[in-house]
Scaffold this motif. Structure first.
Motif, PDB file in Angstrom:
ATOM      1  N   ASP A   1       0.244  -1.555  -0.153  1.00 52.58           N
ATOM      2  CA  ASP A   1      -0.050  -0.028   0.478  1.00 52.58           C
ATOM      3  C   ASP A   1       0.727   1.116   0.465  1.00 52.58           C
ATOM      4  O   ASP A   1      -0.002   1.872  -0.187  1.00 52.58           O
ATOM      5  CB  ASP A   1      -0.434   0.066   1.120  1.00 52.58           C
ATOM      6  CG  ASP A   1      -0.407  -0.430   2.388  1.00 52.58           C
ATOM      7  OD1 ASP A   1       0.385   0.304   2.696  1.00 52.58           O
ATOM      8  OD2 ASP A   1      -1.220   0.015   4.159  1.00 52.58           O
ATOM      9  N   CYS A   2       2.896   1.052  -0.117  1.00 50.69           N
ATOM     10  CA  CYS A   2       3.109   2.104  -0.175  1.00 50.69           C
ATOM     11  C   CYS A   2       4.681   2.435  -0.954  1.00 50.69           C
ATOM     12  O   CYS A   2       5.634   2.931  -0.886  1.00 50.69           O
ATOM     13  CB  CYS A   2       3.257   2.892   1.287  1.00 50.69           C
ATOM     14  SG  CYS A   2       4.412   1.931   2.209  1.00 50.69           S
ATOM     15  N   PHE A   3       4.652   1.139  -1.513  1.00 53.18           N
ATOM     16  CA  PHE A   3       5.444   0.356  -2.254  1.00 53.18           C
ATOM     17  C   PHE A   3       5.231  -0.453  -3.632  1.00 53.18           C
ATOM     18  O   PHE A   3       4.069  -0.489  -3.860  1.00 53.18           O
ATOM     19  CB  PHE A   3       6.487  -0.566  -1.828  1.00 53.18           C
ATOM     20  CG  PHE A   3       6.010  -1.477  -1.527  1.00 53.18           C
ATOM     21  CD1 PHE A   3       6.082  -2.605  -1.476  1.00 53.18           C
ATOM     22  CD2 PHE A   3       5.399  -1.573   0.610  1.00 53.18           C
ATOM     23  CE1 PHE A   3       5.832  -4.075  -1.216  1.00 53.18           C
ATOM     24  CE2 PHE A   3       5.470  -2.610   0.962  1.00 53.18           C
ATOM     25  CZ  PHE A   3       5.190  -3.977   0.404  1.00 53.18           C
ATOM     26  N   LEU A   4       5.648  -0.469  -4.484  1.00 54.20           N
ATOM     27  CA  LEU A   4       5.426  -1.250  -5.867  1.00 54.20           C
ATOM     28  C   LEU A   4       4.802  -2.349  -5.677  1.00 54.20           C
ATOM     29  O   LEU A   4       5.835  -3.100  -4.863  1.00 54.20           O
ATOM     30  CB  LEU A   4       6.274  -1.044  -7.156  1.00 54.20           C
ATOM     31  CG  LEU A   4       6.296  -1.689  -8.537  1.00 54.20           C
ATOM     32  CD1 LEU A   4       5.359  -0.007  -8.504  1.00 54.20           C
ATOM     33  CD2 LEU A   4       7.572  -1.836  -8.732  1.00 54.20           C
ATOM     34  N   ASN A   5       3.840  -2.939  -6.268  1.00 47.17           N
ATOM     35  CA  ASN A   5       3.598  -4.207  -6.426  1.00 47.17           C
ATOM     36  C   ASN A   5       3.814  -4.861  -8.058  1.00 47.17           C
ATOM     37  O   ASN A   5       2.933  -4.973  -8.838  1.00 47.17           O
ATOM     38  CB  ASN A   5       1.793  -4.253  -6.355  1.00 47.17           C
ATOM     39  CG  ASN A   5       1.091  -5.780  -5.995  1.00 47.17           C
ATOM     40  OD1 ASN A   5       1.734  -6.707  -6.160  1.00 47.17           O
ATOM     41  ND2 ASN A   5      -0.040  -6.088  -6.424  1.00 47.17           N
ATOM     42  N   GLY A   6       4.815  -5.964  -7.436  1.00 42.44           N
ATOM     43  CA  GLY A   6       6.157  -5.687  -8.440  1.00 42.44           C
ATOM     44  C   GLY A   6       5.037  -6.787  -9.089  1.00 42.44           C
ATOM     45  O   GLY A   6       4.181  -7.756  -8.724  1.00 42.44           O
ATOM     46  N   LEU A   7       5.380  -7.251 -10.988  1.00 38.80           N
ATOM     47  CA  LEU A   7       5.019  -7.866 -11.459  1.00 38.80           C
ATOM     48  C   LEU A   7       4.724  -9.498 -11.093  1.00 38.80           C
ATOM     49  O   LEU A   7       4.733 -10.613 -10.820  1.00 38.80           O
ATOM     50  CB  LEU A   7       5.242  -7.780 -12.657  1.00 38.80           C
ATOM     51  CG  LEU A   7       4.374  -6.863 -13.485  1.00 38.80           C
ATOM     52  CD1 LEU A   7       4.688  -6.106 -15.019  1.00 38.80           C
ATOM     53  CD2 LEU A   7       2.871  -6.332 -13.624  1.00 38.80           C
ATOM     54  N   THR A   8       6.457  -9.858 -10.662  1.00 31.94           N
ATOM     55  CA  THR A   8       7.041 -11.098 -10.364  1.00 31.94           C
ATOM     56  C   THR A   8       5.643 -11.187  -8.699  1.00 31.94           C
ATOM     57  O   THR A   8       5.989 -12.833  -8.554  1.00 31.94           O
ATOM     58  CB  THR A   8       7.930 -11.054  -9.645  1.00 31.94           C
ATOM     59  OG1 THR A   8       9.390 -10.182 -11.383  1.00 31.94           O
ATOM     60  CG2 THR A   8       8.650 -12.304  -9.743  1.00 31.94           C
ATOM     61  N   ARG A   9       5.998 -10.970  -7.400  1.00 29.68           N
ATOM     62  CA  ARG A   9       5.223 -10.255  -6.780  1.00 29.68           C
ATOM     63  C   ARG A   9       3.828 -10.680  -7.214  1.00 29.68           C
ATOM     64  O   ARG A   9       3.638 -12.088  -6.918  1.00 29.68           O
ATOM     65  CB  ARG A   9       5.039  -9.459  -6.458  1.00 29.68           C
ATOM     66  CG  ARG A   9       4.222  -9.286  -5.008  1.00 29.68           C
ATOM     67  CD  ARG A   9       4.074  -8.139  -4.347  1.00 29.68           C
ATOM     68  NE  ARG A   9       3.907  -8.269  -2.778  1.00 29.68           N
ATOM     69  CZ  ARG A   9       2.364  -8.273  -2.708  1.00 29.68           C
ATOM     70  NH1 ARG A   9       0.764  -8.063  -3.750  1.00 29.68           N
ATOM     71  NH2 ARG A   9       1.668  -8.116  -1.591  1.00 29.68           N
ATOM     72  N   GLN A  10       2.880 -10.792  -8.284  1.00 30.22           N
ATOM     73  CA  GLN A  10       1.879 -10.852  -8.501  1.00 30.22           C
ATOM     74  C   GLN A  10       1.650 -12.712  -8.874  1.00 30.22           C
ATOM     75  O   GLN A  10       0.746 -13.120  -8.983  1.00 30.22           O
ATOM     76  CB  GLN A  10       1.035 -10.541  -9.145  1.00 30.22           C
ATOM     77  CG  GLN A  10       0.939  -8.605  -8.975  1.00 30.22           C
ATOM     78  CD  GLN A  10       0.371  -7.295 -10.105  1.00 30.22           C
ATOM     79  OE1 GLN A  10      -0.285  -8.398 -10.933  1.00 30.22           O
ATOM     80  NE2 GLN A  10       1.724  -6.503  -9.876  1.00 30.22           N
ATOM     81  N   THR A  11       2.743 -13.046  -9.777  1.00 22.17           N
ATOM     82  CA  THR A  11       2.400 -13.467 -10.248  1.00 22.17           C
ATOM     83  C   THR A  11       3.513 -14.761  -9.285  1.00 22.17           C
ATOM     84  O   THR A  11       2.568 -15.970  -9.326  1.00 22.17           O
ATOM     85  CB  THR A  11       4.104 -13.910 -10.980  1.00 22.17           C
ATOM     86  OG1 THR A  11       4.673 -12.918 -12.644  1.00 22.17           O
ATOM     87  CG2 THR A  11       4.481 -15.376 -11.827  1.00 22.17           C
ATOM     88  N   VAL A  12       3.865 -15.014  -8.492  1.00 25.35           N
ATOM     89  CA  VAL A  12       4.174 -15.903  -7.359  1.00 25.35           C
ATOM     90  C   VAL A  12       3.346 -15.994  -6.334  1.00 25.35           C
ATOM     91  O   VAL A  12       2.842 -16.912  -6.554  1.00 25.35           O
ATOM     92  CB  VAL A  12       5.547 -15.084  -6.274  1.00 25.35           C
ATOM     93  CG1 VAL A  12       6.057 -16.529  -5.196  1.00 25.35           C
ATOM     94  CG2 VAL A  12       6.986 -15.619  -7.200  1.00 25.35           C
TER      95      VAL A  12
END
Length: 289
Positions: free
Chosen positions: A212-223
């Motif tokens: 909520d105050c940093f990037l929600n990474g694409l790799t994070r979403q993949t994992v």
């Protein structure tokens, strides 16, 4: 490819044209150099295919909008340019960097609405971001700098200015023999590393900070999707620093980091356990599928 990044063979796409690597320059009064009016993407190509390529191009546009400029090339044009760069440099496994910025123009104060927006795309061979950490686990320092409130900066933009404290934190970490640093957020919660999101394991369940105050990474979403497919329970929540002692495993996610196990954060130690290895190995297979 080796050597300084401004002195290499190859081609870089700039504003619609491939130019020789050493000629891909900007003027010293480029607005982004002075005021950080720049956004970028880091991407990896595996076997000639950029993983989540379109999602990266779309996010580049989103980031630009969040810091108040429009990129004058469409997502489709950016997609074509990335392939052009890979082909021109004879690369199949590579790191791809797309960067958009406010260039030099009639404005040279804080405001720069009249300056042209530029776009460049480069690609080069780049191995593991954390060296041999994928087998032994990365060692992290704890940064003194904190991720800012979203009321202070556009935290969901992948913007150059947001990385200043990351650079300082990573320099401090490397001076201590660490590969990276854990950053807390402005409230004191566990946030992320300087360029990667974080996951923790306890009693077979996964805990990851709420972005909520940093990037929600694409790799994070993949994992997260991978964990869902395995029916692993995930707690996406605010994590207090004192909880670090209770976690058994930890890993980092990011395009550059991929999935990298963590062996130590400050005085806290973690095992490179079965779930960490499974996610890391499965991610390697996914991006090459």
């Amino acid at each position: 490819m080796a050597g300084a990044y401004d002195d290499r063979d190859g081609m870089i796409w700039m504003d619609g044209t491939l130019v020789p690597w050493r000629d891909a320059n900007v003027h010293i009064l480029t607005h982004a150099l002075h005021y950080a009016s720049s956004v970028f993407e880091g991407e990896r190509a595996y076997g000639g295919k950029i993983f989540l390529s379109r999602e990266h191009s779309e996010r580049l546009h989103t980031s630009a909008n969040l810091i108040d400029f429009e990129i004058p090339w469409s997502v489709d044009q950016i997609e074509a340019a990335k392939q052009e760069v890979l082909k021109a440099n004879g690369l199949t496994d590579a790191y791809v960097r797309a960067v958009a910025w406010r260039g030099a123009g009639p404005d040279m104060g804080v405001a720069s609405a009249r300056n042209p927006v530029r776009l460049a795309i480069a690609a080069w061979e780049w191995g593991s971001y954390y060296g041999d950490a994928k087998t032994r686990g990365a060692k992290l320092d704890i940064a003194k700098w904190k991720r800012p409130s979203p009321e202070t900066a556009p935290s969901q933009a992948k913007a150059a200015g947001l990385y200043m404290i990351c650079t300082m934190s990573k320099h401090a970490a490397e001076a201590k023999g660490c590969g990276d640093a854990l950053m807390f957020d402005y409230r004191g919660y566990v946030a992320e590393a300087t360029g990667a999101n974080m996951f923790f394991v306890k009693d077979g369940e996964v805990h990851t900070p709420t972005p909520d105050c940093f990037l929600n990474g694409l790799t994070r979403q993949t994992v997260l999707r991978m964990l869902g497919e395995r029916q692993v329970k995930v707690h996406e929540r605010h994590i207090m620093p004192e909880e670090l002692e209770s976690f058994e495993q930890c890993w980092l996610t990011g395009t550059a980091a991929e999935v990298t196990p963590v062996g130590q954060i400050g005085d806290y130690n973690f095992e490179v356990g079965a779930l960490t290895r499974d996610i890391s190995d499965s991610y390697e297979k996914l991006v090459r599928s």
